[in-house]
Write an enzyme that holds these catalytic residues in place. Structure first.
Site, short mmCIF file in Angstrom:
data_model
loop_
_atom_site.label_atom_id
_atom_site.label_comp_id
_atom_site.label_asym_id
_atom_site.label_seq_id
_atom_site.Cartn_x
_atom_site.Cartn_y
_atom_site.Cartn_z
N ASN A 2 16.46 1.87 5.21
CA ASN A 2 15.74 1.81 6.49
C ASN A 2 16.61 1.38 7.66
OD1 ASN A 2 15.55 -0.62 4.82
ND2 ASN A 2 14.51 -1.53 6.57
N THR B 288 -12.60 -4.55 -2.35
CA THR B 288 -13.20 -3.43 -1.60
C THR B 288 -12.10 -2.65 -0.87
OG1 THR B 288 -15.19 -4.73 -1.34
CG2 THR B 288 -14.94 -2.83 0.14
N CYS C 265 16.04 -12.07 18.97
CA CYS C 265 16.63 -12.51 20.24
C CYS C 265 15.67 -13.37 21.04
CB CYS C 265 17.11 -11.33 21.08
SG CYS C 265 16.29 -9.82 20.74
N GLN D 295 10.70 5.23 3.65
CA GLN D 295 11.25 5.96 4.81
C GLN D 295 11.35 7.47 4.57
OE1 GLN D 295 11.86 4.77 7.82
NE2 GLN D 295 11.66 2.58 7.42
C1 LIG Z 1 12.40 0.91 3.15
C2 LIG Z 1 11.20 0.05 3.36
N1 LIG Z 1 10.60 -0.50 2.30
C3 LIG Z 1 9.50 -1.27 2.43
C4 LIG Z 1 8.95 -1.53 3.67
C5 LIG Z 1 7.73 -2.39 3.76
O1 LIG Z 1 6.59 -1.60 4.09
P1 LIG Z 1 5.29 -2.25 4.77
O2 LIG Z 1 5.64 -2.53 6.18
O3 LIG Z 1 4.23 -1.18 4.67
O4 LIG Z 1 4.92 -3.45 4.00
C6 LIG Z 1 9.56 -1.00 4.81
C7 LIG Z 1 9.04 -1.28 6.15
O5 LIG Z 1 9.77 -1.61 7.06
C8 LIG Z 1 10.72 -0.17 4.65
O6 LIG Z 1 11.32 0.37 5.69
#
Ligand SMILES: Cc1ncc(COP(=O)(O)O)c(C=O)c1O
Length: 378
Positions: free
Chosen positions: A155, A241, A331, A183
């Site tokens: 990511n 639920t 930041c 991703q």
């Molecule tokens: C590669 C990856 N894995 C897991 C997650 C976590 O997903 P979520 O935000 O739906 O908990 C993210 C989110 O930023 C991600 O980019």
């Protein structure tokens, strides 16, 4: 603040909800509000919404409906797959890397400390790539039941895993494969046929769907127990639920993303290429991270600014000019957290790292504004 003038270039963090997705969700927030476990008509309507979504999702990703377990999103799905593999599937060895998402890293570390399992971290080169021979060597370790946790796309730097190759290795050595596809599902037409993975993950807020919902794909061959007790929902896998409107929105977002894959991906790749060329031409001091265009997400670019002073100016001025990109630091609190991914692959590099991530809603003129703003301040 005037939201319309803001330029949003952090789509790998999350995306705005598509109005068509919202339209699909609204009836389940208003008219079909029943509890899906109720047997009267309100309940049945809600239940039908969920089961229709499940079938649609399964068809879109090439699995059977009973392999889809709706959850609250990426983090819950990853935690569940890891804890269950260790506690119920008797995995005593996890192979992963130090550049996975924290949902994976922290769950693995927890299992290492509490369950005393062995963890092997694959070595990475400067571009953040694994060595597939090393993976095979580790899969051969005696007296182990192994779970391989490798993300399909990183990511932060966008590197793509050779998922088919890993799948073949994992099957050859009778291990389990959790692939963090957060991703990539919704951005690529992936088909989970031929036991490609044991677990895959979807978070629709990454492709213009709702937040707080997702799914864990569990291959039929995995004997998976209930992981949230307290109800028979999700075929006894996850009590509680269901998030009905979220699930309906997930299916709609996935349908739209995959139906438009050709045009969206062509447009986004053009933006990435244009942005890269402009950055390279105008700021020769930038360093780009990851594999960039080779086996890399078409949705993002990651670069480093070596000079701390320039980096701080950049963060401040982009924010002042309503341009949102990821700076990999907190930041606002004044403390720079930095990126665990870049720290791992370039440990001696002292610069500051930025991620620009695009969606089909972005335009070339937004990239021009980004470059003009950067030129003004650096
Ligand atoms: C590669 C990856 N894995 C897991 C997650 C976590 O997903 P979520 O935000 O739906 O908990 C993210 C989110 O930023 C991600 O980019």
């Amino acid at each position: 603040m005037n939201t319309t003038s803001r330029i949003y270039l952090d789509n790998a963090a999350t995306t705005p909800l598509d109005p068509e997705v919202l339209d699909a969700m609204l009836p389940y927030l208003k008219d079909h509000f029943g509890n899906p476990s109720s047997i009267y008509s309100y309940g049945r309507e809600a239940k039908m919404g969920i089961e229709k979504a499940r079938k649609q999702v399964a068809q879109l990703v090439g699995c059977t409906p009973n392999e889809i377990v709706f959850t609250s999103g990426g983090t819950e799905s990853i935690n569940t797959a890891i804890y269950t593999s260790v506690n119920y599937l008797n995995c005593n060895h996890i192979i992963t890397t130090k550049i996975e998402h924290h949902a994976t890293l922290h769950s693995v570390q927890y299992c290492e400390q509490k369950e005393h399992i062995k963890v092997s971290y694959l070595h990475l080169n400067e571009l953040g790539q694994i060595n597939y021979d090393e993976l095979e060597t580790l899969l051969k370790l005696p007296n182990t039941k192994t779970l391989v946790c490798l993300m399909h796309a990183n990511n932060e730097i966008g590197n793509l895993l050779k998922i088919k190759k890993v799948s073949e290795l994992v099957q050859a050595y009778n291990a389990y494969f959790l692939c963090d596809t957060v991703q990539t599902i919704g951005h690529y037409p992936i088909q989970f046929t031929d036991h490609l993975v044991d677990f895959a993950i979807c978070a629709p807020h990454k492709f213009h769907g709702p937040k707080g919902v997702g799914f864990l794909l569990v291959n039929n061959r995995v004997n998976f127990p209930a992981f949230i007790q307290g109800g028979a929902q999700e075929r006894n896998h996850r009590g509680g639920t269901e998030n009905v409107y979220g699930i309906v929105g997930l299916a709609k977002a996935l349908e739209k993303a995959l139906n438009n894959y050709e045009s969206y991906s062509a447009h986004v790749l053009e933006l990435k290429t244009y942005c890269y060329q402009e950055l390279k031409q105008n700021f020769e001091f930038l360093h780009f991270n990851g594999t960039l265009f080779e086996n890399n997400l078409y949705t993002l670019l990651n670069f480093s600014v070596p000079d701390e002073h320039k980096a701080e100016l950049l963060i401040y001025n982009l924010d002042m000019n309503q341009i949102c990109i990821s700076s990999g630091s907190a930041c606002s609190s004044g403390s720079s957290i930095g990126s665990h991914v870049i720290a791992e692959i370039k440990p001696s590099y002292k610069g500051h790292h930025f991620r620009i991530s695009f969606s089909h809603l972005n335009t070339k003129s937004e990239i021009d504004s980004l470059i003009t703003t950067l030129k003004k301040f650096i």
